[in-house]
Design a protein around this motif. Structure first.
Motif: not given
Lengths: 279, 213
Positions: A66-67, A69-70, A203-204, A226-228, A242, A245-246, A250
């Motif tokens: 569930s997490t 992607p991050e 996660t963020a 998080g993603l950053k 990824f 690119k994300g 964002q």
């Protein structure tokens, strides 16, 4: 004045569609927004760069699909850096699906490092229930907590586990965490009780909570939020993936959200002023 | 065969993704189907996972292979059976004993760790000389840290009425709290968008092949 009232009653589905398009397009056509590395991310990178080749580190995969992607991009970037510097990884999971997350990351990264051998440079010890109690037990008796690897083979068969009885011979502990049990529990036991340097990625949602531990006491050496955070780490290891690119998607999504927040506020204050004048 | 199964898996994933997204338009049968599948599979997965990855390796195997060295494991096993008594209404009160042990041991084990990490170490990290660094930005940052911590704590002190200088300090604390809520909201938005990026990456990459997954 009708326009301001319309601002307050925008159909939420319009917002969803715009966000959908705003996220999808930058994934297809890269925009290349600038990305700067923050101090918290740099600290994690520096910690690993400062380790001698051959040092063993522990990475705990405390998240699930569930997490993914991050957090998965963080795992991949951290493994890239570790294998480039010949740092050996002992992986465990405090979340059941963390085992699969770890295997996926290793499969992806090891393809680029043919010299990396399972059992010598990397081992996946699998999942253990118990959270903080398990961490505490590992710090006292690592082998009885994880007598076998994820495949059921005794850990004594693997050179990477030679001499590992507790946290003493580990360079640092990294937790990639999506909640409880996770990074906070590692801070509490590995650092605050046993003095081992701890850093990690979250996660963020969790990041503002965990940032309080990046302090003068070095409860956390650094944090990827998080993603950053993942994108910044990809930048540091020079392997854009990824997360990088994300971040374009964002950023566009954030711009859309900010615009709608402004529209909502303009509508609110304009209609309120109108109501006051009427009254 | 493996490729075919992979493709079928992707198509199922695509169907379920769109079924869940369809709720954004309005509630509908496709969303309900996806929701029920998710709940059912989750329950089944956890049930099997608990048996095969927790109970069998940590209880059944040690007890059946070497009972002499593992007889203590019978205590948590017994407590676990007591917990299951909740399913029988006439003796559901028995489960309270197991629950009491869980609550008691958890409180005891965690008390010291939480006190050390969340109180003592956090407090020590705030007791700093803000002017030690000589760097203007760092000095301002550390002053904000000290003021924010003190005013935030004062806001949560309810034994004295919030008026006069005390009230003003508490009000400053509220501003710090609001800023922190704003930051938390921003991070939450980022997190949710990241999940959408993950799904779109699946749709555009794994399914349509427009981008490299």
């Amino acid at each position: 004045m009708k326009i301001f009232e319309r601002f307050l009653h925008i159909d939420r589905r319009i917002i969803f569609v715009l966000i959908f398009i705003g996220v999808a397009l930058p994934l297809i056509w890269t925009l290349g927004f600038n990305l700067e590395v923050t101090e918290n991310v740099q600290s994690v990178y520096d910690l690993l760069e400062g380790l001698e080749p051959g040092t063993r580190i522990l990475i705990s995969f405390d998240y699930g699909p569930s997490t993914k992607p991050e957090i998965q991009p963080m795992a991949i970037a951290l493994m890239e850096q570790a294998f480039t510097n010949r740092i050996r990884i002992i992986a465990i999971a405090l979340w059941p699906m963390g085992v699969q997350m770890c295997n996926e990351a290793f499969e992806k990264v090891s393809a680029e490092y043919p010299n990396i051998e399972y059992g010598i440079d990397f081992i996946n010890l699998g999942y253990k229930v118990g959270g903080m109690v398990t961490i505490n037990h590992m710090a006292k008796d690592f082998r009885s907590t994880f007598p076998t690897d994820a495949g059921g083979n005794p850990v004594d068969e693997f050179p990477i586990m030679k001499g590992i009885k507790n946290f003493d011979k580990l360079g640092c502990v990294i937790s990639l965490s999506a909640g409880d049990p996770g990074l906070k529990q590692w801070v509490m036991i590995a650092h605050d009780t046993f003095g081992k340097p701890v850093c990690g990625g979250t996660t963020a949602v969790q990041a503002p909570i965990m940032l309080a531990y990046v302090n003068e006491q070095q409860q956390l050496v650094g944090l990827l939020g998080g993603l950053k955070g993942a994108a910044e780490y990809e930048l540091l290891v020079n392997k854009p993936g990824f997360a990088t690119k994300g971040m374009d998607a964002q950023s566009v999504a954030h711009i859309i959200i900010i615009i709608f927040i402004l529209i909502g506020n303009i509508g609110y204050f304009a209609t309120r002023k109108q109501d006051i004048m009427k009254a | 065969m493996e490729i075919l199964m992979h493709r079928i898996g992707i198509w199922i994933g695509v169907f379920l993704t769109f079924a869940i997204f369809s709720f954004l338009y309005k509630d509908n049968p496709f969303y309900k189907i996806a929701e029920q599948i998710f709940i059912g599979i989750s329950a089944g997965y956890w049930f099997i996972y608990t048996i095969y990855n927790i109970l069998i390796p940590n209880l059944f195997v040690p007890v059946t292979t070497d009972l002499a060295h593992n007889f203590l494991l019978l205590i948590p096993a017994f407590l676990g059976i007591l917990m299951l008594c909740r399913l029988i209404p006439s003796i559901d009160w028995v489960s309270r004993y197991a629950l009491a042990v869980v609550v008691g041991t958890t409180a005891g084990l965690f008390f010291k760790s939480y006190l050390q990490s969340d109180v003592l170490n956090q407090l020590t990290a705030t007791i700093i000389n803000p002017f030690a660094s000589g760097n203007a930005a760092q000095i301002i940052g550390e002053l904000i840290l000290i003021i924010g911590t003190l005013t935030g704590i004062i806001y949560f002190f309810f034994s004295k009425k919030h008026e006069g200088a005390f009230g003003t300090t508490a009000r400053v604390g509220i501003y710090f709290l609001m800023i922190s809520f704003g930051a938390a909201f921003g991070y939450t938005v980022m997190s949710r968008i990241s999940l959408l990026i993950g799904r779109l990456n699946f749709l555009l990459g794994d399914w349509l092949g427009i981008i490299k997954p």
